[in-house]
Design an enzyme around this catalytic site. Sequence first.
Site, PDB file in Angstrom:
ATOM      1  N   ARG B  54       4.561  60.942  54.838  1.00 53.33           N
ATOM      2  CA  ARG B  54       4.323  61.822  55.985  1.00 53.33           C
ATOM      3  C   ARG B  54       3.989  63.251  55.568  1.00 53.33           C
ATOM      4  O   ARG B  54       3.088  63.856  56.150  1.00 53.33           O
ATOM      5  CB  ARG B  54       5.479  61.781  56.964  1.00 53.33           C
ATOM      6  CG  ARG B  54       6.740  62.474  56.528  1.00 53.33           C
ATOM      7  CD  ARG B  54       7.861  62.064  57.397  1.00 53.33           C
ATOM      8  NE  ARG B  54       7.956  60.614  57.398  1.00 53.33           N
ATOM      9  CZ  ARG B  54       8.218  59.890  58.468  1.00 53.33           C
ATOM     10  NH1 ARG B  54       8.421  60.465  59.624  1.00 53.33           N
ATOM     11  NH2 ARG B  54       8.301  58.582  58.387  1.00 53.33           N
ATOM     12  N   THR B  55       4.674  63.796  54.572  1.00 56.16           N
ATOM     13  CA  THR B  55       4.384  65.178  54.192  1.00 56.16           C
ATOM     14  C   THR B  55       2.959  65.287  53.637  1.00 56.16           C
ATOM     15  O   THR B  55       2.227  66.213  53.936  1.00 56.16           O
ATOM     16  CB  THR B  55       5.413  65.667  53.145  1.00 56.16           C
ATOM     17  OG1 THR B  55       6.717  65.504  53.681  1.00 56.16           O
ATOM     18  CG2 THR B  55       5.193  67.122  52.802  1.00 56.16           C
ATOM     19  N   LYS B  82       1.694  59.325  31.006  1.00 61.17           N
ATOM     20  CA  LYS B  82       1.267  59.352  29.598  1.00 61.17           C
ATOM     21  C   LYS B  82       1.931  60.494  28.856  1.00 61.17           C
ATOM     22  O   LYS B  82       1.597  60.767  27.714  1.00 61.17           O
ATOM     23  CB  LYS B  82      -0.257  59.493  29.528  1.00 61.17           C
ATOM     24  CG  LYS B  82      -0.998  58.316  30.143  1.00 61.17           C
ATOM     25  CD  LYS B  82      -2.497  58.598  30.211  1.00 61.17           C
ATOM     26  CE  LYS B  82      -3.184  57.578  31.118  1.00 61.17           C
ATOM     27  NZ  LYS B  82      -4.462  58.084  31.626  1.00 61.17           N
ATOM     28  N   ARG B 104       4.454  68.618  45.498  1.00 64.80           N
ATOM     29  CA  ARG B 104       5.812  68.054  45.585  1.00 64.80           C
ATOM     30  C   ARG B 104       6.201  67.630  44.178  1.00 64.80           C
ATOM     31  O   ARG B 104       5.394  67.042  43.451  1.00 64.80           O
ATOM     32  CB  ARG B 104       5.849  66.846  46.504  1.00 64.80           C
ATOM     33  CG  ARG B 104       7.176  66.089  46.366  1.00 64.80           C
ATOM     34  CD  ARG B 104       7.407  65.136  47.481  1.00 64.80           C
ATOM     35  NE  ARG B 104       7.672  65.851  48.722  1.00 64.80           N
ATOM     36  CZ  ARG B 104       8.051  65.261  49.853  1.00 64.80           C
ATOM     37  NH1 ARG B 104       8.201  63.954  49.888  1.00 64.80           N
ATOM     38  NH2 ARG B 104       8.275  65.958  50.937  1.00 64.80           N
ATOM     39  N   HIS B 132      12.453  72.635  50.671  1.00 65.83           N
ATOM     40  CA  HIS B 132      11.337  71.975  51.331  1.00 65.83           C
ATOM     41  C   HIS B 132      10.959  72.905  52.494  1.00 65.83           C
ATOM     42  O   HIS B 132      11.254  72.626  53.655  1.00 65.83           O
ATOM     43  CB  HIS B 132      11.769  70.592  51.838  1.00 65.83           C
ATOM     44  CG  HIS B 132      10.646  69.721  52.306  1.00 65.83           C
ATOM     45  ND1 HIS B 132       9.348  70.169  52.424  1.00 65.83           N
ATOM     46  CD2 HIS B 132      10.631  68.417  52.681  1.00 65.83           C
ATOM     47  CE1 HIS B 132       8.590  69.173  52.867  1.00 65.83           C
ATOM     48  NE2 HIS B 132       9.340  68.109  53.027  1.00 65.83           N
TER      49      HIS B 132
END
Lengths: 416, 302
Positions: B54-55, B82, B104, B132
């Site tokens: 959703r974000t 990697k 994020r 957040h």
Amino acid sequence: MLIQGVKIIDPESAFHAQICDLLIENGIISAIGKPGSLAADKEEVISEEGLHVSPAWVDSGVVLADPGFEHKEKLAALAKAAAFGGFGRVICYPNTDPVIDHAQMIHALQQRSKPLPIHFHFLGTISKGAKGKELAEAYDMQQAGALGFSDGLHPLQSSGLMLRALQYYQAFEGLLLSYPDEESLSHGGQMNESAQSVKLGLKGIAEIAESSRMAEFLQMLDYAGGRLHVQPVSSPLALNLIQQFHSPEASLTVGGSIAHLCFDDSVLSEFDENFKLFPPLRDASQLKALQKGLQDGLYDLLFSGHYAQSLEEKQLEFARAEPGMLMLQTAFSIANKHLVKSGIISLDTLIHLLSHGPRKVFGLPSCSIAVGQKAELTLFQPEAKWTFSRNHLFSPAQNSPFLGQELEGKVLRVIC
Amino acid sequence: MRHLLGIKYISESDIHSIFQTADNFKDVINRPIKKVPSLRDTTIANLFFENSTRTRISFELAEKRLSADVVNFSASSSSVKKGETLLDTVNNILAMKVDMVVMRHPNPGAHVFLSKHIDAQIINAGDGTHEHPTQALLDCFSLREKFGEFKGLKVAIVGDITHSRVALSNIFALQKLGAKVRVCGPPTLIPKHIGSLGVEVSYDLKDTLRWADAVNMLRIQLERQDIAYFPSLREYSQLYGLDKEILDSLKKDLVILHPGPINRGVEITSEVADSEQAIILDQVENGVAVRMAVLYLLAGAK
């Protein structure tokens, strides 16, 4: 070599707190006289404003990266950093790769460090491979020159191992050294548990991770006897326990980390990974209590906790960055500013905790400023200002929060 | 505001200007033509080092409705596995001339770290257990629609407070706006020093709900808990789950928020989640408007 107009800082010397001229010939202090009393026709004459001299400083808490982690700091670079910072002797933790858990490792490191400008000493591990299980051959290592035994970066967790070590080492007066850490409480922690850890959303390590283990250490020591050196002590609760401890059979000494006695966790407000340490820096009220303990004489020595980390290990998000900071170069300046200039302890006390203090705890020969004594000296200027720059780094590691800062208190040189 | 690294780093007036701008954008996204040209020629990279649906969609819609050029990156399809460092990954993307980074990341402080090393503007879309900020802004924006103002408003945050970036950002935002905050949850999931932030602490859900005008029911994030802080979800739900029976017993119009995704039957029952009092879908709608406002204001501040 003639050192002119130097103030002697050595409570064990008859010349303590006096300004003198000092003559050194063939590595021996051959004459001490009033300023101007010694003929200045020598090859080398040192004369600097505000110059002080003390027995050379000893750092009992240095993380050795060579062999195994040479990309962080090689042995020669460590020696240069120590000499730059005024340390004539360093005592290294055994967490090399392979770890220092047998006598041959100590012989090999002694050979390699012999040509370097300062003296190196080593701790052996308590357990084979520093794995915390079986005792390593401590007697053999002590015969080879180990000053004590510690699993270093892997603090003792097993009570059984600790008990056996405390008992066994009494056969040869071995010294056990550990940080008191209860791993089931500290595991995964990124910083001190405090108001600051809440604000930063970082997992905190509660002070009781240190103090609860400290309580156990003291019970074990009281039960078993022997010699225990705890370093660093960074918890006021642990200090209280130490203050109340009396045991006729046992010897307990305490080391303080300079960074932990100078800074609180407010320095982490911008996630400065260079201040990420283990154990973590405590909060302002805890720091105040630790400084009070320092004033009350609870610490037997101060050490730098020097721990080089490469950019690859440090220039990362806080949670991924390795703990530790470069400290040898700046240890005196930082302590000078935050402990002496701010009135916590006197310069005399600081110098004692850097020179005679560690020599006593680790059984090194005493060293005093007197005619006929070996010249093992640190020359320094407590009032001189200097800027810590990249020119003062001797390895690729740059993990100091003080780079670029003007500091107060400069080391002129170390003679050893 | 050069970056939005966290609510901690912005002021009350910053928050109000975001709200005023979001009011306008909320009008825009309810028109038949939902797009404005404000961010034309601005390139934004959405860097998601942690799963998000959703974000990420909310940000992407906000960016597209402002006519920005958008590139998406997610950790599962990336070089992170990697062994590339965060700084290298981001610098590689910035070398392709990106103006803004929406990120994020699982590590607290990752955005603050990045802001010391790169030039692009950074928006925090969640950094581990730290902040957040856009979630807190949209939660407060939704409360503002319901209550008008924040002075004296009592907001409870219920659940895993220790591991919640939503809780921390909401505490900072609500306090800056003048609301009173109480946190409630199992004692093992409330930080010992949370009181230092000036919030009330309770372990009693019913008492907390009686106190509150609005409640933000956090999702139990098992993925962020390294050890078991409570015995089972069943027992959690018995102590801290919000159901119709409790809600009816309060005899008041408690406003219910949830940052989503909902664990139906754990922290909140379906009956409650779908009730009139829950403004969960309003939050989602407001999320786009608030994120448009943040992007717009940051672009203007450059």
